[in-house]
Design a protein around this motif. Structure first.
Motif, PDB file in Angstrom:
ATOM      1  N   THR A 188       0.826  -1.201   0.000  1.00 52.86           N
ATOM      2  CA  THR A 188       0.000   0.000   0.000  1.00 52.86           C
ATOM      3  C   THR A 188       0.864   1.256   0.000  1.00 52.86           C
ATOM      4  OG1 THR A 188      -1.471  -1.260   1.417  1.00 52.86           O
ATOM      5  CG2 THR A 188      -1.972   1.056   1.150  1.00 52.86           C
ATOM      6  N   LYS A 189       0.567   2.161  -0.936  1.00 58.63           N
ATOM      7  CA  LYS A 189       1.282   3.443  -0.966  1.00 58.63           C
ATOM      8  C   LYS A 189       0.467   4.462  -0.183  1.00 58.63           C
ATOM      9  CE  LYS A 189       3.077   2.683  -5.607  1.00 58.63           C
ATOM     10  NZ  LYS A 189       2.707   3.087  -6.961  1.00 58.63           N
ATOM     11  N   HIS A 190       1.161   5.355   0.478  1.00 58.04           N
ATOM     12  CA  HIS A 190       0.455   6.308   1.342  1.00 58.04           C
ATOM     13  C   HIS A 190       0.476   7.716   0.783  1.00 58.04           C
ATOM     14  CE1 HIS A 190      -0.129   3.274   4.426  1.00 58.04           C
ATOM     15  NE2 HIS A 190       1.047   2.821   4.039  1.00 58.04           N
ATOM     16  N   PRO A 191      -0.533   8.525   1.026  1.00 53.41           N
ATOM     17  CA  PRO A 191      -1.735   8.190   1.798  1.00 53.41           C
ATOM     18  C   PRO A 191      -2.619   7.148   1.095  1.00 53.41           C
ATOM     19  CG  PRO A 191      -1.628  10.571   1.305  1.00 53.41           C
ATOM     20  CD  PRO A 191      -0.523   9.927   0.576  1.00 53.41           C
ATOM     21  N   LEU A 324      -9.657  13.995   0.073  1.00 53.00           N
ATOM     22  CA  LEU A 324      -8.783  12.889   0.486  1.00 53.00           C
ATOM     23  C   LEU A 324      -8.270  12.122  -0.740  1.00 53.00           C
ATOM     24  CD1 LEU A 324     -10.792  11.393   3.492  1.00 53.00           C
ATOM     25  CD2 LEU A 324      -8.611  12.619   3.615  1.00 53.00           C
ATOM     26  N   LEU A 325      -9.163  11.907  -1.694  1.00 49.68           N
ATOM     27  CA  LEU A 325      -8.792  11.112  -2.868  1.00 49.68           C
ATOM     28  C   LEU A 325      -7.764  11.837  -3.743  1.00 49.68           C
ATOM     29  CD1 LEU A 325     -12.214   9.531  -3.934  1.00 49.68           C
ATOM     30  CD2 LEU A 325     -10.364   8.506  -2.618  1.00 49.68           C
ATOM     31  N   LYS A 326      -7.821  13.160  -3.717  1.00 44.83           N
ATOM     32  CA  LYS A 326      -6.893  13.949  -4.534  1.00 44.83           C
ATOM     33  C   LYS A 326      -5.446  13.713  -4.099  1.00 44.83           C
ATOM     34  CE  LYS A 326      -6.848  18.421  -6.709  1.00 44.83           C
ATOM     35  NZ  LYS A 326      -7.334  19.790  -6.673  1.00 44.83           N
ATOM     36  N   LYS A 327      -5.251  13.559  -2.787  1.00 51.07           N
ATOM     37  CA  LYS A 327      -3.901  13.362  -2.253  1.00 51.07           C
ATOM     38  C   LYS A 327      -3.515  11.887  -2.183  1.00 51.07           C
ATOM     39  CE  LYS A 327      -3.897  17.364   0.811  1.00 51.07           C
ATOM     40  NZ  LYS A 327      -4.793  17.416   1.980  1.00 51.07           N
ATOM     41  N   ALA A 328      -4.497  11.005  -2.344  1.00 54.90           N
ATOM     42  CA  ALA A 328      -4.249   9.574  -2.117  1.00 54.90           C
ATOM     43  C   ALA A 328      -3.274   8.998  -3.135  1.00 54.90           C
ATOM     44  CB  ALA A 328      -5.567   8.808  -2.184  1.00 54.90           C
ATOM     45  N   ARG A 329      -2.470   8.026  -2.694  1.00 57.91           N
ATOM     46  CA  ARG A 329      -1.608   7.295  -3.632  1.00 57.91           C
ATOM     47  C   ARG A 329      -2.110   5.878  -3.828  1.00 57.91           C
ATOM     48  NH1 ARG A 329       4.155   7.362  -2.463  1.00 57.91           N
ATOM     49  NH2 ARG A 329       4.335   6.725  -4.627  1.00 57.91           N
ATOM     50  N   LEU A 350     -21.574   8.578  -8.014  1.00 62.83           N
ATOM     51  CA  LEU A 350     -20.922   9.113  -9.214  1.00 62.83           C
ATOM     52  C   LEU A 350     -19.842  10.129  -8.860  1.00 62.83           C
ATOM     53  CD1 LEU A 350     -23.865   9.486 -11.764  1.00 62.83           C
ATOM     54  CD2 LEU A 350     -22.112   7.707 -11.642  1.00 62.83           C
ATOM     55  N   ALA A 351     -20.099  10.931  -7.819  1.00 60.62           N
ATOM     56  CA  ALA A 351     -19.098  11.931  -7.408  1.00 60.62           C
ATOM     57  C   ALA A 351     -17.814  11.229  -6.948  1.00 60.62           C
ATOM     58  CB  ALA A 351     -19.660  12.812  -6.295  1.00 60.62           C
ATOM     59  N   ILE A 352     -17.960  10.120  -6.247  1.00 60.90           N
ATOM     60  CA  ILE A 352     -16.784   9.358  -5.809  1.00 60.90           C
ATOM     61  C   ILE A 352     -16.062   8.783  -7.027  1.00 60.90           C
ATOM     62  CG2 ILE A 352     -16.014   7.313  -4.527  1.00 60.90           C
ATOM     63  CD1 ILE A 352     -18.311   7.885  -2.544  1.00 60.90           C
ATOM     64  N   ALA A 353     -16.835   8.244  -7.966  1.00 60.48           N
ATOM     65  CA  ALA A 353     -16.232   7.686  -9.188  1.00 60.48           C
ATOM     66  C   ALA A 353     -15.446   8.765  -9.940  1.00 60.48           C
ATOM     67  CB  ALA A 353     -17.317   7.084 -10.086  1.00 60.48           C
ATOM     68  N   ARG A 354     -16.017   9.972 -10.023  1.00 61.57           N
ATOM     69  CA  ARG A 354     -15.315  11.069 -10.720  1.00 61.57           C
ATOM     70  C   ARG A 354     -14.024  11.439  -9.990  1.00 61.57           C
ATOM     71  NH1 ARG A 354     -20.605  13.071 -11.804  1.00 61.57           N
ATOM     72  NH2 ARG A 354     -20.596  14.278  -9.889  1.00 61.57           N
ATOM     73  N   ALA A 355     -14.087  11.489  -8.668  1.00 64.68           N
ATOM     74  CA  ALA A 355     -12.893  11.848  -7.892  1.00 64.68           C
ATOM     75  C   ALA A 355     -11.801  10.794  -8.090  1.00 64.68           C
ATOM     76  CB  ALA A 355     -13.256  11.983  -6.416  1.00 64.68           C
ATOM     77  N   ILE A 356     -12.196   9.529  -8.170  1.00 71.50           N
ATOM     78  CA  ILE A 356     -11.212   8.465  -8.399  1.00 71.50           C
ATOM     79  C   ILE A 356     -10.611   8.602  -9.781  1.00 71.50           C
ATOM     80  CG2 ILE A 356     -10.933   5.974  -8.708  1.00 71.50           C
ATOM     81  CD1 ILE A 356     -12.777   5.547  -6.376  1.00 71.50           C
ATOM     82  N   LYS A 357     -11.460   8.922 -10.734  1.00 74.88           N
ATOM     83  CA  LYS A 357     -11.003   9.094 -12.114  1.00 74.88           C
ATOM     84  C   LYS A 357      -9.948  10.204 -12.185  1.00 74.88           C
ATOM     85  CE  LYS A 357     -12.652  10.477 -16.609  1.00 74.88           C
ATOM     86  NZ  LYS A 357     -13.694  11.282 -17.229  1.00 74.88           N
ATOM     87  N   ASN A 358     -10.152  11.261 -11.407  1.00 75.10           N
ATOM     88  CA  ASN A 358      -9.236  12.399 -11.459  1.00 75.10           C
ATOM     89  C   ASN A 358      -8.037  12.259 -10.526  1.00 75.10           C
ATOM     90  OD1 ASN A 358     -10.890  13.612 -13.326  1.00 75.10           O
ATOM     91  ND2 ASN A 358     -12.132  14.620 -11.751  1.00 75.10           N
ATOM     92  N   ASN A 360      -4.497  10.356  -8.931  1.00 73.60           N
ATOM     93  CA  ASN A 360      -3.328   9.726  -9.565  1.00 73.60           C
ATOM     94  C   ASN A 360      -2.954   8.440  -8.858  1.00 73.60           C
ATOM     95  OD1 ASN A 360      -2.735  11.709 -11.586  1.00 73.60           O
ATOM     96  ND2 ASN A 360      -2.220  13.075  -9.880  1.00 73.60           N
ATOM     97  N   ALA A 361      -3.865   7.919  -8.056  1.00 73.01           N
ATOM     98  CA  ALA A 361      -3.531   6.769  -7.215  1.00 73.01           C
ATOM     99  C   ALA A 361      -3.644   5.452  -7.979  1.00 73.01           C
ATOM    100  CB  ALA A 361      -4.482   6.744  -6.022  1.00 73.01           C
ATOM    101  N   GLN A 362      -3.024   4.427  -7.381  1.00 74.65           N
ATOM    102  CA  GLN A 362      -3.333   3.077  -7.856  1.00 74.65           C
ATOM    103  C   GLN A 362      -4.652   2.691  -7.207  1.00 74.65           C
ATOM    104  OE1 GLN A 362      -0.217   0.458  -6.293  1.00 74.65           O
ATOM    105  NE2 GLN A 362      -1.335   0.338  -4.373  1.00 74.65           N
ATOM    106  N   VAL A 363      -5.504   2.053  -7.977  1.00 75.32           N
ATOM    107  CA  VAL A 363      -6.869   1.835  -7.519  1.00 75.32           C
ATOM    108  C   VAL A 363      -7.237   0.365  -7.594  1.00 75.32           C
ATOM    109  CG1 VAL A 363      -9.275   2.505  -7.842  1.00 75.32           C
ATOM    110  CG2 VAL A 363      -7.467   4.109  -8.462  1.00 75.32           C
ATOM    111  N   LEU A 364      -7.862  -0.104  -6.531  1.00 72.89           N
ATOM    112  CA  LEU A 364      -8.400  -1.466  -6.527  1.00 72.89           C
ATOM    113  C   LEU A 364      -9.903  -1.364  -6.300  1.00 72.89           C
ATOM    114  CD1 LEU A 364      -7.762  -4.585  -6.325  1.00 72.89           C
ATOM    115  CD2 LEU A 364      -7.678  -4.254  -3.869  1.00 72.89           C
ATOM    116  N   VAL A 365     -10.657  -1.895  -7.227  1.00 73.23           N
ATOM    117  CA  VAL A 365     -12.103  -1.885  -7.021  1.00 73.23           C
ATOM    118  C   VAL A 365     -12.668  -3.282  -7.223  1.00 73.23           C
ATOM    119  CG1 VAL A 365     -12.376   0.502  -7.807  1.00 73.23           C
ATOM    120  CG2 VAL A 365     -12.814  -1.350  -9.388  1.00 73.23           C
TER     121      VAL A 365
END
Ligand code: ADP
Ligand code: MG
Length: 410
Positions: A188-191, A324-329, A350-358, A360-365
């Protein structure tokens, strides 16, 4: 655990392989496959096997037929799409065990592919019946599990067939999925930010186990969806009818709401979680009993009316999550933020999905609902690992073993 790519082509040449795939796809009224991504996920494994000269017997379930034949859940509808994808004819056995299977298996040439009828048409599958498992394993040299999405189930073709054959290995898709989830948990990369939503908080597959297990590794955890209101209630907030057992029938009613609230309180008070920032909804979109009136409620200054239900998170909440998502790695997400089947309560998800899309983190869904929301906003698959099975991913996130993976160990 041995992997398919540990075997040399010689070890596979001419051998009869039982390949358990997750071809649990939705079929429309014309019996066409709605989304073939689960079929595509196992193509590399099938092609690896056929290139090596193996005879490939493919086994899967569709839906939950509970031991009864159901034309709508027949694997025969997959013969054509699979043949097209493989660019080679695939044969079909109208029973996964017994004479039809034996005959079709005998007719299989080197590099040939045989698709078996739905394994779920036999009760022995769900009941993990050893006799049924032995029939499935008949005249098989090697077992390959490529069905990550079903690996949390102790069904016969998953957990018992491996013990009935001389050799057992993990397929390419299974390995990819396990590495993605384990890689996420270990590297896991932080944050690191987790978003956990949905409806079920307690019970065997309740999200509280996921929250408890991943909490120490996360910098922040955002609890949304219906489950969040158990936590808010534990914090003393009035949540109206949101978590009443019979508010909605989609998910099994919570048997003991009071106990679930107590369990949530224990998670919030756990000293091990004091370093994790827990974000709960600050505002909600609430609806009156007949869902005629829908309005936002700010928790600081208003309470959810006793007869209303909170069916989505509000904008203050999604803005805070977005920050939080903007800073997340690294980000892990499972479960919608609201009752998103109704378009009036989709915006939070949808707002959460958009924030994830924008981000730069690695994402697991994981999970069909979560994935659908990300597709809606046009996410970039390169940065996102989407688990083919939400249930299996959740079990791993709970820190538990997958029985079908344990069955591959020597
Ligand atoms: P679960 O494992 O609890 O089923 P899911 O992620 O599959 O988790 O939950 C999805 C369901 O949760 C969806 O049907 C969605 O409508 C429901 N849900 C999420 N938030 C709410 C809410 N505030 N009120 C009612 N249902 C909700
Ligand atoms: Mg669900």
């Amino acid at each position: 655990m041995k992997k398919l790519n540990d075997l040399t082509p010689d070890a596979l040449d001419g051998k009869t392989v039982f390949l358990r795939t997750e071809f649990n796809v939705a079929l429309n009224d014309e019996f066409q496959v709605v989304d073939d991504s689960r079929i595509r996920a196992s193509l590399p494994t099938i092609e690896w096997l056929t290139r090596s000269g193996a005879r490939v017997v493919v086994c899967s379930h569709i839906g939950r037929p509970r031991g009864k034949y159901d034309r709508k859940k027949s694997l025969k509808h997959l013969v054509e799409p699979l043949s097209d994808l493989l660019k080679t004819p695939v044969s079909f056995a109208k029973n996964c065990i017994g004479p039809p299977r034996a005959k079709a298996q005998r007719a299989l040439s080197r590099s040939g592919v045989l698709l078996l009828e739905n394994v779920g048409f036999h009760m022995g599958e769900m009941e993990n019946d050893p006799k049924f498992a032995a029939s499935l394993a008949s005249k098989i040299d090697i077992y390959v599990n490529d069905a990550f999405g079903n690996s949390h189930r102790s069904h016969a073709s998953m957990a018992s067939v491996p013990a009935c054959v001389p050799q057992k290995v993990a397929g390419l898709s299974l390995v990819k999925e396990l590495l993605a989830v384990n890689g996420f948990l270990e590297g896991t990369k932080h944050p690191a930010v987790a978003i956990v939503g949905g409806a079920k908080v307690a019970g065997e597959d309740g999200k509280i186990h996921v929250i408890r297990n991943i909490m120490p590794a996360m910098d922040s955890i955002c609890i949304v969806g219906k489950i969040a209101y158990y936590f808010l209630k534990a914090n003393g907030l009035s949540v109206g009818k949101t978590i009443d057992p019979d508010t909605r029938q989609i998910d099994a009613p919570e048997s003991d709401v009071a106990q679930s609230v107590k369990d949530c309180a224990a998670v919030l008070e756990d000293p091990e979680t004091k370093d994790t920032n827990i974000l709960l909804p600050m505002d909600s979109i609430v609806a009156s009993p007949r869902r005629v009136k829908v309005k936002p409620i700010n928790h600081d200054i208003e309470v959810i009316p006793p007869k209303a239900s909170a069916l989505d998170v509000g904008q203050r909440t999604t803005n805070a999550i977005g920050k939080l998502l903007k800073k997340a790695r690294s980000i892990v997400w499972n479960g919608p933020a609201g009752y998103f089947e109704d378009p009036r309560f989709r915006e939070g998800t949808l707002a959460i999905a958009r924030a994830i899309k924008n981000s730069n983190a690695q994402v697991l869904v994981g999970g069909g609902d979560t994935l659908a929301a990300l597709k809606d906003v046009g996410f970039s698959p390169a940065r996102v690992h989407v688990c083919t099975g939400g249930g299996a991913m959740l079990v791993m996130l709970m820190g538990r073993e997958l029985p079908a993976v344990t069955a591959l160990e020597d």
